[in-house]
Design an enzyme around this catalytic site. Structure first.
Site, PDB file in Angstrom:
ATOM      1  N   CYS A 170     -10.355   2.375   3.488  1.00  0.00           N
ATOM      2  CA  CYS A 170     -10.406   1.083   3.619  1.00  0.00           C
ATOM      3  C   CYS A 170     -10.007   0.247   2.259  1.00  0.00           C
ATOM      4  O   CYS A 170      -9.007  -0.711   2.509  1.00  0.00           O
ATOM      5  CB  CYS A 170     -11.440   0.379   4.538  1.00  0.00           C
ATOM      6  SG  CYS A 170     -11.607   1.152   6.189  1.00  0.00           S
ATOM      7  N   HIS A 171     -10.868   0.124   1.442  1.00  0.00           N
ATOM      8  CA  HIS A 171     -10.965  -0.722   0.296  1.00  0.00           C
ATOM      9  C   HIS A 171     -11.118   0.126  -0.841  1.00  0.00           C
ATOM     10  O   HIS A 171     -11.392  -0.680  -2.062  1.00  0.00           O
ATOM     11  CB  HIS A 171     -11.853  -1.744   0.182  1.00  0.00           C
ATOM     12  CG  HIS A 171     -11.560  -2.792   1.792  1.00  0.00           C
ATOM     13  ND1 HIS A 171     -12.478  -2.437   2.822  1.00  0.00           N
ATOM     14  CD2 HIS A 171     -10.827  -3.559   2.090  1.00  0.00           C
ATOM     15  CE1 HIS A 171     -11.932  -3.222   3.852  1.00  0.00           C
ATOM     16  NE2 HIS A 171     -10.966  -3.939   3.385  1.00  0.00           N
TER      17      HIS A 171
END
Lengths: 253, 182, 426
Positions: free
Chosen positions: B146-147
């Site tokens: 995701c990040h």
């Protein structure tokens, strides 16, 4: 005038009360149960015996699908006993990483597995009649526990002359319509009670009916005990409110 | 009732009425709380939910070097049976290199078995690394897509926005090769 | 500009910006003069309000656990009964709360019938009440379907099928109601939606009901208007404390049933999951619908082009809708049956007729019940359409007292000063 009205009322109430009974051919015996009345409690040994009857006799055909093994703690079993009951059962779980369903040992959190995968399979294996789930049977019939006990103990009789009974059916005096697809399930010593109680047909019928009242209403004891406290509390509070009402209104008269 | 030294008849009545008001008000308050509690408690986890609050996992079929995911309370649990080399690697990392300093030893009960909740401590995504072919991140552990948080072989955050190491759930060994989570 | 007096600075601050305290004072407080002679029969309005609140509160929490799907509805209710903390209590309160709601509302209505509360100038108050009853019945009916037991399903099927009696478009309406070709998942879903919505509609209508009530105040056992301050007392504290006491008595009866005999008013067969292929031997509605059910089934003959089924449906709805025009059927200038000797007797016969119809409704639609039901139905409508209009003309009422305080004085024998005393507070 008032007497006439009272007469009509009481006749109507009487009729209301009796009309549900008319369906059975033979009047249900009025059995006494330990869970009757506002102080009623379940009888733990009877519950455990009843569970044994269910497990060794009824469960061959009848499911108990609303009950999980963990619920049996109510019957007075400890964690190890419940794990052992659960482990005897095979539960279908899945799908696994390959997308296949697999079988595993039961766990306390599992519901008691049903003897047949679905109602159609149950009907096919039982000559076309589905053995009903028993979880709520004691509440789904009028006077449920007494009905179950009577039906299992002395309900099976020879059919009266001229009453036609088909192949695979039995005559039961308490069953609506009297034609029951279940053969008499209990005989003396059909189970050997773990607590040494003599396993007469009537004893087993009474025990399994007791057990089925628990499966239908497991919170019965909690409900009645809470109820006593709640009603007593309200009686006192209402009494005080009445005293206040009298006081407030006193200066009017 | 109050036949003590009340100066006048009227006052006596007033006192008694005030007492009744207090009593009724008090009981009403108690009764209301008692009636509201079942409503509130009905929103707490029910018995069937609590029954699943702990899970037993049989570790026997897991091979050395294999990572397995099980579910517990609706979240994935990462189970990693680590090889000696991996354990040694994780223990060699100096604590000052870690954003959330924690020794490898403090994160396991038995060095071979690393057991963690597989939820990224940043914003709750599920990090990659459990399946063969997954990206493992720069530190050979897990990588959150995701990040871009990188976790090492002890599940400790090494790089990226996640603030904390992957959480170790409460668990215990009920047998040598069986754990109970929760 | 507010006439509300207080020394509490917080209340003052709020009152200045939002005059809620003076509003309440006028609604149920010291500024709402109420006839001083209301009997305990006047408690049932506030009890109905209490019942509505209990139903909404328990219903909201039950809805958090309920699943409106034919495959899960029955099991989700049983999960509430078994696994949810206090779920059994919430469910039994909600289940029996419906019955108790109807008990208090029926008593409230019969009180209005006995004391002529529907007469001018309270016709609209009465008519709003009739609409409240209709919405309540729709709510109760749909709520009963949600547990998805055998009687839930077959009750829904039978009652929705009534609409097929409507000429030409009946079949289409039934399919529209069902959202399919039988009572099925779409039906259950829309019933849940409406069952959640309608109680809030009820709240709104109750507010309008009370609004209309405040225009002229409550009727009273004498059925004569208050003629001055000596006839009335402030609502607070007199009737607030009386209502609270009544609520206590209600709660004792209600909780006794909830905790000690929660299934006494229900049908056992509803603890068996709905089976669209097996009809129960007797389909009976909940007790509060039995009289209407008897009226519905009492028509067994076609009249001209109207089918028996259609007439039954029309009569069933008419049995409630007729209450809407009751203020114009009963033209007697006297309200209270206290002064209407014949009406008083006929009122009790009418009550007995309603109970008789209820008893017929609980029994199979075959002789002799059928004939009793037909006679009961005929009498029900005759009471409104023939007896009451005739009585308005023929009955000679007893003389009315001059004012409310007159008979009170006669009974109590107190001096005038004593009765005027509370008004100093008002």
């Amino acid at each position: 005038m008032k007497r006439v009205v009272a007469g009509v009322l009481s006749a109507a109430i009487l009729a209301f009360g009796t009309q549900t009974m008319a369906a059975e051919d033979k009047a249900l015996p009025d059995f006494k149960w330990s869970f009757d009345g506002i102080f009623g409690q379940f009888d733990r040994p009877a519950l455990q015996r009843g569970f044994q009857v269910y497990r060794e006799v009824c469960s061959a055909c009848h499911s108990l699908r609303l009950i999980a093994f963990r619920d049996l703690a109510d019957l007075g079993y400890d964690v190890e006993q419940i794990k052992a009951f659960a482990a005897e059962a095979t539960v279908v779980d899945g799908p696994d990483d390959e997308g296949e369903m697999f079988e595993r040992e039961g766990r306390p959190s599992d519901r008691i597995p049903s003897p047949f995968p679905n109602a159609k399979a149950a009907a096919a294996a039982n000559g076309g009649s589905t053995p009903p789930d028993l979880s709520l049977m004691a509440k789904a019939r009028p006077h449920g526990p007494s009905y179950i006990r009577a039906l299992l103990s002395d309900g099976y009789e020879d059919a009266p002359a001229g009453f036609e009974i088909l192949e695979g059916q039995s005559y039961n005096a308490y069953f609506p319509g009297n034609r029951i697809a279940m053969a008499p399930p209990l005989g003396d010593d059909a189970v050997e009670y773990q607590d040494g109680t003599e396993a007469s047909v009537d004893r087993m019928a009474a025990d399994v009916a007791h057990f089925l009242m628990w499966t239908a209403e497991p919170k019965l004891e909690q409900r009645k005990q809470t109820g006593i406290k709640v009603v007593l509390f309200l009686l006192v509070l209402t009494g005080i409110l009445y005293a206040i009402k009298r006081k407030v209104w006193a200066d009017l008269h | 009732m109050t036949d003590t030294a009340s100066p006048t008849h009227g006052d006596e009545g007033e006192t008694r009425r005030d007492f009744l008001y207090l009593l009724a008000g008090g009981m009403g308050a108690v009764g209301t709380v008692a009636a509201v509690w079942p409503l509130i408690d009905s929103m707490n986890p029910a018995a069937d939910v609590l029954a699943l609050a702990s899970t037993e996992v049989d570790l026997d079929p897991i091979e050395l070097g294999q990572r397995v995911t099980v579910t517990w309370r609706g979240n994935p649990i990462f189970i990693d049976r680590r090889t000696k080399a991996v354990i040694d690697g994780a223990r060699a990392v100096p604590l000052e290199d870690l954003p959330d300093p924690e020794t490898d030893d403090a994160r396991v009960q038995q060095a071979e078995w690393l057991i963690m909740i597989g939820v990224c401590t940043h914003l709750g995504c599920i990090p990659k690394g459990q399946k063969s072919g997954d990206p493992l991140g720069e530190y050979g552990g897990w990588f959150c897509p995701c990040h871009g948080s990188h976790y090492d072989t002890a599940g400790r955050i090494r790089k990226g926005p996640a603030p904390k190491n992957l959480v170790v759930p409460p668990y215990s060994f009920v047998e040598d090769t069986k754990i109970q989570i929760g | 500009m507010s006439d509300f007096q207080t020394t509490n600075p917080v209340i003052k601050w709020i009152e200045y910006r939002l005059p809620v305290f003076s509003f309440l004072d006028h609604a149920v407080g010291t500024k709402y003069p109420t006839a001083k002679n209301l009997s305990y029969w006047w408690n049932f309005g506030s009890l109905a309000g209490l019942a509505l609140v209990i139903m909404i509160v328990t219903g909201i929490f039950l809805a958090m656990q309920y699943t409106a799907h034919v495959d899960y509805a029955f099991d989700s209710v049983e999960r509430i009964m078994r696994d949810v903390n206090y779920g059994w209590m919430l469910r039994y309160i909600h289940m029996n709360g419906g019955s108790f709601f109807f008990i208090v509302v029926y008593i409230h209505i019969f009180r209005g019938l006995y004391y002529g509360s529907y007469k001018a100038p309270r016709e609209l108050l009465w008519m709003i009440g009739v609409v409240i009853l209709l919405v309540m019945m729709a709510t109760a009916f749909m709520g009963y379907v949600l547990p998805w037991g055998q009687m839930s399903f077959w009750g829904a099927k039978v009652i929705t099928n009534l609409f097929s009696a409507i000429p030409l478009i009946g079949e289409d309406i039934v399919i529209w109601l069902w959202g399919g070709f039988s009572v099925d998942n779409p039906t259950l879903n829309r019933f849940f939606s409406l069952h959640y919505l309608l109680p809030f509609v009820l709240v709104g209508m109750v507010v309008i009901h009370i609004w209309a009530l405040h225009q002229f105040g409550s009727n009273n056992p004498l059925g004569i208007e208050t003629k001055g301050p000596q006839d009335s007392i402030p609502f607070h504290p007199y009737y607030t404390v009386k209502d609270l006491f009544g609520m206590g008595v209600f709660m004792i009866a209600f909780t006794a049933v909830v905790f000690f005999m929660p299934n006494a008013m229900g049908e056992a067969i509803n603890y068996q999951e709905a089976d669209p292929l097996v009809t129960p031997a007797h389909i009976v509605p909940e007790w509060y619908f039995l009289p209407y059910y008897a009226i519905l089934r009492s028509v067994t003959f076609d009249i001209w082009f109207l089918s028996a089924k259609l007439i039954g449906v029309i009569l069933m709805f008419a049995s409630i809708l007729i209450l809407l025009v009751l203020p114009w059927l009963d033209r007697s200038p006297v309200r209270s049956s206290k002064f209407r000797p014949v009406h008083k007797q006929l009122f009790w016969i009418f009550v007995a007729d309603c109970i008789l119809l209820g008893w017929v409704g609980a029994n199979p639609a075959e002789p002799p019940y059928l004939y009793i039901g037909q006679a009961g139905t005929a009498y029900y409508f005759a009471h409104f359409l023939i007896i009451l209009p005739l009585l308005s003309v023929l009955e000679r009422p007893r003389p009315l007292p001059n004012s409310i305080s007159e008979p009170v004085l006669k009974g109590g024998g107190t001096a005038m000063g004593a009765t005027a005393k509370p008004m100093e507070k008002a």
